[in-house]
Design a protein around this motif. Sequence first.
Motif, PDB file in Angstrom:
ATOM      1  N   ILE A 147      17.245  13.126  -1.622  1.00 58.41           N
ATOM      2  CA  ILE A 147      17.412  14.079  -0.518  1.00 58.41           C
ATOM      3  C   ILE A 147      16.162  14.108   0.355  1.00 58.41           C
ATOM      4  O   ILE A 147      16.250  14.059   1.585  1.00 58.41           O
ATOM      5  CB  ILE A 147      17.741  15.491  -1.060  1.00 58.41           C
ATOM      6  N   LEU A 148      14.991  14.170  -0.273  1.00 53.81           N
ATOM      7  CA  LEU A 148      13.745  14.183   0.493  1.00 53.81           C
ATOM      8  C   LEU A 148      13.552  12.879   1.265  1.00 53.81           C
ATOM      9  O   LEU A 148      13.069  12.887   2.394  1.00 53.81           O
ATOM     10  CB  LEU A 148      12.553  14.438  -0.430  1.00 53.81           C
ATOM     11  N   LYS A 149      13.960  11.771   0.671  1.00 55.17           N
ATOM     12  CA  LYS A 149      13.864  10.483   1.361  1.00 55.17           C
ATOM     13  C   LYS A 149      14.743  10.481   2.611  1.00 55.17           C
ATOM     14  O   LYS A 149      14.326  10.043   3.683  1.00 55.17           O
ATOM     15  CB  LYS A 149      14.282   9.354   0.421  1.00 55.17           C
ATOM     16  N   ARG A 150      15.950  10.987   2.482  1.00 62.10           N
ATOM     17  CA  ARG A 150      16.859  11.040   3.633  1.00 62.10           C
ATOM     18  C   ARG A 150      16.396  12.039   4.687  1.00 62.10           C
ATOM     19  O   ARG A 150      16.743  11.907   5.857  1.00 62.10           O
ATOM     20  CB  ARG A 150      18.268  11.373   3.173  1.00 62.10           C
ATOM     21  N   MET A 151      15.611  13.039   4.274  1.00 62.26           N
ATOM     22  CA  MET A 151      15.070  14.005   5.231  1.00 62.26           C
ATOM     23  C   MET A 151      13.854  13.443   5.968  1.00 62.26           C
ATOM     24  O   MET A 151      13.319  14.087   6.861  1.00 62.26           O
ATOM     25  CB  MET A 151      14.676  15.295   4.511  1.00 62.26           C
ATOM     26  N   GLY A 152      13.410  12.235   5.583  1.00 65.89           N
ATOM     27  CA  GLY A 152      12.303  11.589   6.272  1.00 65.89           C
ATOM     28  C   GLY A 152      10.977  11.651   5.547  1.00 65.89           C
ATOM     29  O   GLY A 152       9.947  11.241   6.087  1.00 65.89           O
ATOM     30  N   TYR A 153      10.949  12.144   4.315  1.00 62.65           N
ATOM     31  CA  TYR A 153       9.698  12.269   3.572  1.00 62.65           C
ATOM     32  C   TYR A 153       9.418  11.057   2.683  1.00 62.65           C
ATOM     33  O   TYR A 153       8.417  11.035   1.973  1.00 62.65           O
ATOM     34  CB  TYR A 153       9.701  13.541   2.714  1.00 62.65           C
ATOM     35  N   GLY A 154      10.272  10.061   2.705  1.00 58.11           N
ATOM     36  CA  GLY A 154      10.044   8.842   1.949  1.00 58.11           C
ATOM     37  C   GLY A 154       9.181   7.873   2.738  1.00 58.11           C
ATOM     38  O   GLY A 154       8.876   8.085   3.914  1.00 58.11           O
ATOM     39  N   VAL A 155       8.782   6.786   2.090  1.00 56.22           N
ATOM     40  CA  VAL A 155       7.967   5.771   2.756  1.00 56.22           C
ATOM     41  C   VAL A 155       8.728   5.224   3.957  1.00 56.22           C
ATOM     42  O   VAL A 155       9.880   4.825   3.847  1.00 56.22           O
ATOM     43  CB  VAL A 155       7.619   4.630   1.780  1.00 56.22           C
ATOM     44  N   ASP A 188       0.810  -1.208   0.000  1.00 51.96           N
ATOM     45  CA  ASP A 188       0.000   0.000   0.000  1.00 51.96           C
ATOM     46  C   ASP A 188       0.848   1.264   0.000  1.00 51.96           C
ATOM     47  O   ASP A 188       0.490   2.257  -0.603  1.00 51.96           O
ATOM     48  CB  ASP A 188      -0.928   0.031   1.218  1.00 51.96           C
ATOM     49  N   ALA A 189       1.957   1.260   0.715  1.00 47.50           N
ATOM     50  CA  ALA A 189       2.763   2.465   0.862  1.00 47.50           C
ATOM     51  C   ALA A 189       3.814   2.607  -0.232  1.00 47.50           C
ATOM     52  O   ALA A 189       4.515   3.602  -0.289  1.00 47.50           O
ATOM     53  CB  ALA A 189       3.457   2.445   2.223  1.00 47.50           C
ATOM     54  N   GLU A 190       3.917   1.655  -1.110  1.00 46.23           N
ATOM     55  CA  GLU A 190       4.986   1.635  -2.095  1.00 46.23           C
ATOM     56  C   GLU A 190       4.937   2.860  -3.011  1.00 46.23           C
ATOM     57  O   GLU A 190       4.029   3.031  -3.815  1.00 46.23           O
ATOM     58  CB  GLU A 190       4.873   0.367  -2.938  1.00 46.23           C
ATOM     59  N   GLY A 191       5.909   3.739  -2.863  1.00 43.42           N
ATOM     60  CA  GLY A 191       6.039   4.895  -3.733  1.00 43.42           C
ATOM     61  C   GLY A 191       5.066   6.021  -3.481  1.00 43.42           C
ATOM     62  O   GLY A 191       5.066   7.012  -4.193  1.00 43.42           O
ATOM     63  N   ASN A 192       4.226   5.900  -2.473  1.00 40.81           N
ATOM     64  CA  ASN A 192       3.235   6.932  -2.208  1.00 40.81           C
ATOM     65  C   ASN A 192       3.747   7.857  -1.110  1.00 40.81           C
ATOM     66  O   ASN A 192       3.313   7.801   0.027  1.00 40.81           O
ATOM     67  CB  ASN A 192       1.907   6.297  -1.798  1.00 40.81           C
ATOM     68  N   SER A 193       4.695   8.711  -1.472  1.00 40.26           N
ATOM     69  CA  SER A 193       5.291   9.626  -0.508  1.00 40.26           C
ATOM     70  C   SER A 193       5.616  10.945  -1.198  1.00 40.26           C
ATOM     71  O   SER A 193       5.634  11.033  -2.424  1.00 40.26           O
ATOM     72  CB  SER A 193       6.571   9.023   0.084  1.00 40.26           C
ATOM     73  N   ILE A 194       5.865  11.942  -0.397  1.00 38.91           N
ATOM     74  CA  ILE A 194       6.230  13.253  -0.940  1.00 38.91           C
ATOM     75  C   ILE A 194       7.515  13.145  -1.756  1.00 38.91           C
ATOM     76  O   ILE A 194       7.639  13.735  -2.833  1.00 38.91           O
ATOM     77  CB  ILE A 194       6.384  14.274   0.201  1.00 38.91           C
ATOM     78  N   ALA A 195       8.479  12.386  -1.251  1.00 42.60           N
ATOM     79  CA  ALA A 195       9.763  12.239  -1.959  1.00 42.60           C
ATOM     80  C   ALA A 195       9.564  11.608  -3.334  1.00 42.60           C
ATOM     81  O   ALA A 195      10.101  12.098  -4.339  1.00 42.60           O
ATOM     82  CB  ALA A 195      10.718  11.385  -1.122  1.00 42.60           C
ATOM     83  N   ALA A 196       8.775  10.550  -3.395  1.00 39.06           N
ATOM     84  CA  ALA A 196       8.560   9.851  -4.669  1.00 39.06           C
ATOM     85  C   ALA A 196       7.791  10.725  -5.658  1.00 39.06           C
ATOM     86  O   ALA A 196       8.167  10.829  -6.832  1.00 39.06           O
ATOM     87  CB  ALA A 196       7.814   8.550  -4.424  1.00 39.06           C
ATOM     88  N   TRP A 197       6.720  11.359  -5.199  1.00 37.00           N
ATOM     89  CA  TRP A 197       5.923  12.176  -6.099  1.00 37.00           C
ATOM     90  C   TRP A 197       6.689  13.397  -6.588  1.00 37.00           C
ATOM     91  O   TRP A 197       6.569  13.787  -7.760  1.00 37.00           O
ATOM     92  CB  TRP A 197       4.619  12.591  -5.430  1.00 37.00           C
ATOM     93  N   THR A 198       7.483  14.009  -5.746  1.00 38.00           N
ATOM     94  CA  THR A 198       8.276  15.164  -6.169  1.00 38.00           C
ATOM     95  C   THR A 198       9.270  14.760  -7.251  1.00 38.00           C
ATOM     96  O   THR A 198       9.401  15.432  -8.284  1.00 38.00           O
ATOM     97  CB  THR A 198       9.010  15.790  -4.975  1.00 38.00           C
ATOM     98  N   ALA A 199       9.968  13.650  -7.030  1.00 42.96           N
ATOM     99  CA  ALA A 199      10.935  13.163  -8.018  1.00 42.96           C
ATOM    100  C   ALA A 199      10.243  12.844  -9.343  1.00 42.96           C
ATOM    101  O   ALA A 199      10.726  13.214 -10.422  1.00 42.96           O
ATOM    102  CB  ALA A 199      11.666  11.939  -7.481  1.00 42.96           C
ATOM    103  N   PRO A 234       1.087   8.352   6.174  1.00 42.86           N
ATOM    104  CA  PRO A 234       0.307   7.562   5.201  1.00 42.86           C
ATOM    105  C   PRO A 234      -1.126   8.062   5.140  1.00 42.86           C
ATOM    106  O   PRO A 234      -1.694   8.511   6.129  1.00 42.86           O
ATOM    107  CB  PRO A 234       0.369   6.145   5.772  1.00 42.86           C
ATOM    108  N   LYS A 235      -1.681   7.992   3.953  1.00 42.83           N
ATOM    109  CA  LYS A 235      -3.071   8.421   3.762  1.00 42.83           C
ATOM    110  C   LYS A 235      -3.990   7.216   3.935  1.00 42.83           C
ATOM    111  O   LYS A 235      -3.663   6.117   3.535  1.00 42.83           O
ATOM    112  CB  LYS A 235      -3.258   9.016   2.368  1.00 42.83           C
ATOM    113  N   ALA A 236      -5.135   7.466   4.529  1.00 40.92           N
ATOM    114  CA  ALA A 236      -6.114   6.401   4.729  1.00 40.92           C
ATOM    115  C   ALA A 236      -6.790   6.088   3.397  1.00 40.92           C
ATOM    116  O   ALA A 236      -7.061   6.980   2.597  1.00 40.92           O
ATOM    117  CB  ALA A 236      -7.158   6.827   5.747  1.00 40.92           C
ATOM    118  N   HIS A 237      -7.030   4.814   3.162  1.00 40.10           N
ATOM    119  CA  HIS A 237      -7.724   4.396   1.946  1.00 40.10           C
ATOM    120  C   HIS A 237      -9.216   4.402   2.188  1.00 40.10           C
ATOM    121  O   HIS A 237      -9.687   4.010   3.231  1.00 40.10           O
ATOM    122  CB  HIS A 237      -7.269   2.997   1.530  1.00 40.10           C
TER     123      HIS A 237
END
Length: 88
Positions: free
Chosen positions: A69-77, A19-30, A84-87
């Motif tokens: 960079i965003l992933k290392r800052m804690g914005y990755g999954v 469910d969380a795969e790739g659904n993060s601020i870091a992934a979407w920004t990239a 996480p967003k509720a489904h």
Amino acid sequence: MSTDTTSKAIADTQHEEHDAEGNSIAAWTAVIIMLVAFAVGTAAFCFDLPVVVWIAAGFEVIGLIVGQILKRMGYGVGGHRYVPKAHS
């Protein structure tokens, strides 16, 4: 623990990871940076603008770097700032 309970626990864990795969601020920004760079680069290639094509290629690399960079800052999954967003 019974086999059914173990199977359910494994399935729940796999479902949570999927469910969380790739659904993060870091992934979407990239992805957004790289998608725009690809579109601009493709248009520039069609109009025979090699300098713009190379600049767009550079932004592809920048998109990867920004995502890391965003992933290392804690914005990755799984990061400490990831929410996480509720489904529905």
